[in-house]
Enzyme design. Structure first.
Site, mmCIF file in Angstrom:
data_model
loop_
_atom_site.group_PDB
_atom_site.id
_atom_site.type_symbol
_atom_site.label_atom_id
_atom_site.label_comp_id
_atom_site.label_asym_id
_atom_site.label_seq_id
_atom_site.Cartn_x
_atom_site.Cartn_y
_atom_site.Cartn_z
ATOM 1 N N GLU A 73 0.737 -1.207 0.193
ATOM 2 C CA GLU A 73 -0.026 -0.052 -0.125
ATOM 3 C C GLU A 73 0.914 1.338 -0.008
ATOM 4 O O GLU A 73 0.910 1.950 0.939
ATOM 5 C CB GLU A 73 -0.893 -0.081 1.310
ATOM 6 C CG GLU A 73 -1.821 -1.332 1.437
ATOM 7 C CD GLU A 73 -2.902 -1.364 2.416
ATOM 8 O OE1 GLU A 73 -3.609 -1.777 2.457
ATOM 9 O OE2 GLU A 73 -2.136 -0.927 3.634
ATOM 10 N N ARG A 116 2.385 20.117 7.325
ATOM 11 C CA ARG A 116 3.257 19.161 7.882
ATOM 12 C C ARG A 116 4.360 19.568 8.690
ATOM 13 O O ARG A 116 4.770 18.990 9.972
ATOM 14 C CB ARG A 116 4.035 18.196 6.549
ATOM 15 C CG ARG A 116 2.872 17.417 6.114
ATOM 16 C CD ARG A 116 3.322 16.413 4.972
ATOM 17 N NE ARG A 116 4.105 15.379 5.723
ATOM 18 C CZ ARG A 116 5.532 15.218 5.378
ATOM 19 N NH1 ARG A 116 6.188 16.345 4.979
ATOM 20 N NH2 ARG A 116 6.300 14.164 6.213
ATOM 21 N N TYR A 141 4.322 17.931 12.306
ATOM 22 C CA TYR A 141 5.392 17.096 12.957
ATOM 23 C C TYR A 141 6.738 17.498 12.619
ATOM 24 O O TYR A 141 7.655 16.754 12.367
ATOM 25 C CB TYR A 141 5.354 15.669 12.624
ATOM 26 C CG TYR A 141 4.168 15.139 11.391
ATOM 27 C CD1 TYR A 141 2.942 14.340 11.723
ATOM 28 C CD2 TYR A 141 4.498 15.427 10.125
ATOM 29 C CE1 TYR A 141 2.180 13.986 11.119
ATOM 30 C CE2 TYR A 141 3.570 14.992 9.226
ATOM 31 C CZ TYR A 141 2.433 14.238 9.545
ATOM 32 O OH TYR A 141 1.454 13.857 8.770
ATOM 33 N N CYS A 198 -2.459 33.028 11.412
ATOM 34 C CA CYS A 198 -2.226 33.519 12.642
ATOM 35 C C CYS A 198 -1.891 32.326 13.600
ATOM 36 O O CYS A 198 -2.755 31.814 14.680
ATOM 37 C CB CYS A 198 -3.557 33.844 13.010
ATOM 38 S SG CYS A 198 -4.188 35.543 11.872
ATOM 39 N N TYR A 233 0.323 14.093 1.422
ATOM 40 C CA TYR A 233 -0.132 14.592 2.476
ATOM 41 C C TYR A 233 -0.042 16.153 2.696
ATOM 42 O O TYR A 233 0.138 16.743 3.794
ATOM 43 C CB TYR A 233 0.626 14.181 3.732
ATOM 44 C CG TYR A 233 0.602 12.556 3.776
ATOM 45 C CD1 TYR A 233 -0.664 11.967 4.095
ATOM 46 C CD2 TYR A 233 1.609 11.914 3.447
ATOM 47 C CE1 TYR A 233 -0.752 10.632 4.014
ATOM 48 C CE2 TYR A 233 1.460 10.409 3.260
ATOM 49 C CZ TYR A 233 0.214 9.858 3.592
ATOM 50 O OH TYR A 233 -0.054 8.450 3.584
HETATM 51 C C1 LIG Z 1 -1.189 5.629 5.500
HETATM 52 C C2 LIG Z 1 -1.265 4.362 5.228
HETATM 53 C C3 LIG Z 1 -0.600 3.708 3.957
HETATM 54 C C4 LIG Z 1 0.159 4.729 2.956
HETATM 55 O O1 LIG Z 1 1.190 5.017 3.966
HETATM 56 P P1 LIG Z 1 2.546 5.868 3.181
HETATM 57 O O2 LIG Z 1 3.375 6.173 4.178
HETATM 58 O O3 LIG Z 1 1.942 7.106 2.659
HETATM 59 O O4 LIG Z 1 3.111 5.140 2.140
HETATM 60 C C5 LIG Z 1 -0.887 2.469 3.811
HETATM 61 N N1 LIG Z 1 -1.792 1.617 4.595
HETATM 62 C C6 LIG Z 1 -2.317 2.118 5.672
HETATM 63 C C7 LIG Z 1 -3.497 1.257 6.233
HETATM 64 C C8 LIG Z 1 -2.181 3.291 5.879
HETATM 65 O O5 LIG Z 1 -2.971 3.829 6.911
#
Ligand SMILES: *Cc1c(COP(=O)(O)O)cnc(C)c1O
Length: 435
Positions: A289, A329, A333, A360, A389
């Site tokens: 993913e 971002r 963080y 502000c 992001y």
């Molecule tokens: C955020 C997320 C991702 C992707 O994360 P990246 O750091 O953008 O690659 C994949 N799987 C799940 C379940 C997530 O919450």
């Protein structure tokens, strides 16, 4: 010269992305502006897809994590590149539906999917629902029964491996709102195997984000496979799919040492293959993913420089016409970025400046003490690697309209998300009749 793969310097000494001159883009579309390099997005999709073919003989699927950047045009590109997607909300699902994305390649995640979101997903026959907890499993079974459907589910497991950038740790139990503890997992599988409208397909984990090492993936993959073996031995449940999540890191600043994306898949595949042969189990279908790694480096943000304030002996603030509303971002963080002056692209980096937004909040910065070229009022500033992001986390704080997103390819730029205007800002406002 630049750390960013999407940009180069053209003959006018301007920064260029996707064959488009950034100074021209700023003139044509205004600033702040998100610009995405279509070629690089597609290239990244193909690196992941080809690695699945190479290391797993095609026995896997790449799911793009929508939350990094979601829009209808993005879903069109992903469809063309043969990827699937993760969604985490009804809104992301709706966007994919409206873009004509094939629902069988949609995986629905989240720790608190509402009943109406679950019903929407089941009505539209999403490929998988990734179950986060027992209550949700019961909700899915009930909704599915009401619709006379069987839902294919996977389960989000906490493998006890947590990773972020260079560091990772293995803990017995992870304190996280996401997923199911390994200890509780057998119970939920036992319940699920008795449910009439649930079909168990696999297990899922996601160990963190912006991970720049292979080790945590190997560890998590092994832990998950050990769990799969136990599931088979104890309950006779055999999983078909192993989803190892995302989190593959990209280069934001020169200190970041990026690993070629295919190496993650190589490492995960090697781990899977050797574990399965040693334990005499079938190699499962592998899912990955990636979010940030597909779009992060492909996007830049263009700003126009406004006021410059030098606090003698302390720091120099360069303010731009955007900020935490389009890129939260740093505020969230302390994220680090690199950038350039688009209209003098080869200018050497000579001084440290703090790039501030117009909101502000003192914490509304793009970056603190960034080494940059000499910046002047009216310059077009480009911040690199804002493809992930940024737009997806943008807000209307201070009633600032969101910037447009343009997609650049072969010297052509097309708007894929329109710039908001002041009417968008008041669109949902109501003055009650009795006020
Ligand atoms: C955020 C997320 C991702 C992707 O994360 P990246 O750091 O953008 O690659 C994949 N799987 C799940 C379940 C997530 O919450």
């Amino acid at each position: 010269m630049f750390i960013n793969e999407a940009v180069r310097i053209n003959s006018a000494n301007h920064l260029e992305i996707g064959g488009c001159d950034c100074v021209d883009l700023a003139k044509e579309f205004g600033t702040p502006l998100y610009v995405m390099d279509e070629g690089l997005i597609r290239k990244n999709c193909r690196i992941f897809r080809n690695a699945i073919d190479e290391y797993l003989n095609g026995n896997g699927l790449v799911l793009y994590a929508s939350k990094a950047f979601s829009s209808m045009a993005m879903y069109r590109i992903l469809h063309q590149e043969g990827l699937g997607i993760d969604v985490v909300s009804g809104g992301e699902l709706y966007t994919a539906l409206k873009a004509g994305f094939p629902m069988e390649r949609v995986y629905f995640h989240g720790n608190n999917k509402t009943v109406s979101e679950l019903a929407m997903a089941i009505d539209n026959n999403v490929g998988r629902i990734v179950v986060d907890n027992m209550q949700e499993l019961c909700n899915i079974n009930k909704i599915a029964a009401g619709k006379n459907k069987t839902v294919s589910v996977s389960f989000r497991i906490k493998p006890g491996v947590e990773a972020h950038t260079y560091e990772f740790c293995k803990t017995g139990q992870t304190d996280s709102k996401f997923g199911i503890d390994l200890e509780d997992a057998f119970e939920i599988f036992e319940e699920a195997s008795l449910m009439k409208n649930i079909r168990i397909t696999g297990i899922h984990c996601h160990i963190g984000s912006q991970i720049l090492s292979l080790e945590p993936y190997k560890l998590a993959t092994e832990t998950m496979l050990e769990f799969a073996v136990l599931l088979k031995d104890k309950l006779g449940v055999e999983i078909q799919e192993l989803n190892v999540g995302g989190g593959f890191g990209i280069k934001y600043v020169s200190e970041d040492v990026q690993i070629d994306f295919h190496k993650y898949i190589e490492a995960i595949s090697e781990t899977v293959k050797s574990f399965c042969s040693q334990n005499g189990i079938k190699v499962p279908f592998i899912l990955l993913e990636p979010g940030r790694s597909i779009v992060g480096a492909a996007g830049i943000t263009l700003y126009t420089v406004g006021n410059i304030k030098e606090i003698k002996g302390i720091r120099k603030y360069v303010s731009v016409d955007g900020g935490m509303t389009d890129n939260p971002r740093y505020a969230l963080y302390g994220a680090k970025y690199d950038g350039a002056v688009a209209n003098r692209a080869d200018a050497p980096k000579v001084e440290k400046v703090t790039i501030a937004g117009k909101c502000c909040e003192s914490g509304d910065l793009i970056g603190k003490d960034m080494l940059m070229p000499k910046i002047e009022v009216g310059d077009i500033l480009a911040i690199f690697a804002t493809g992930a992001y940024n737009y997806s986390m943008s807000s209307n704080y201070n009633r600032i309209p969101r910037p447009a997103v343009v997609l650049a390819r072969d010297g052509k730029a097309r708007v894929i998300v329109k710039r908001e205007d002041y009417n968008d800002i008041i669109r949902n406002d109501i003055i009650p009749g009795d006020l």
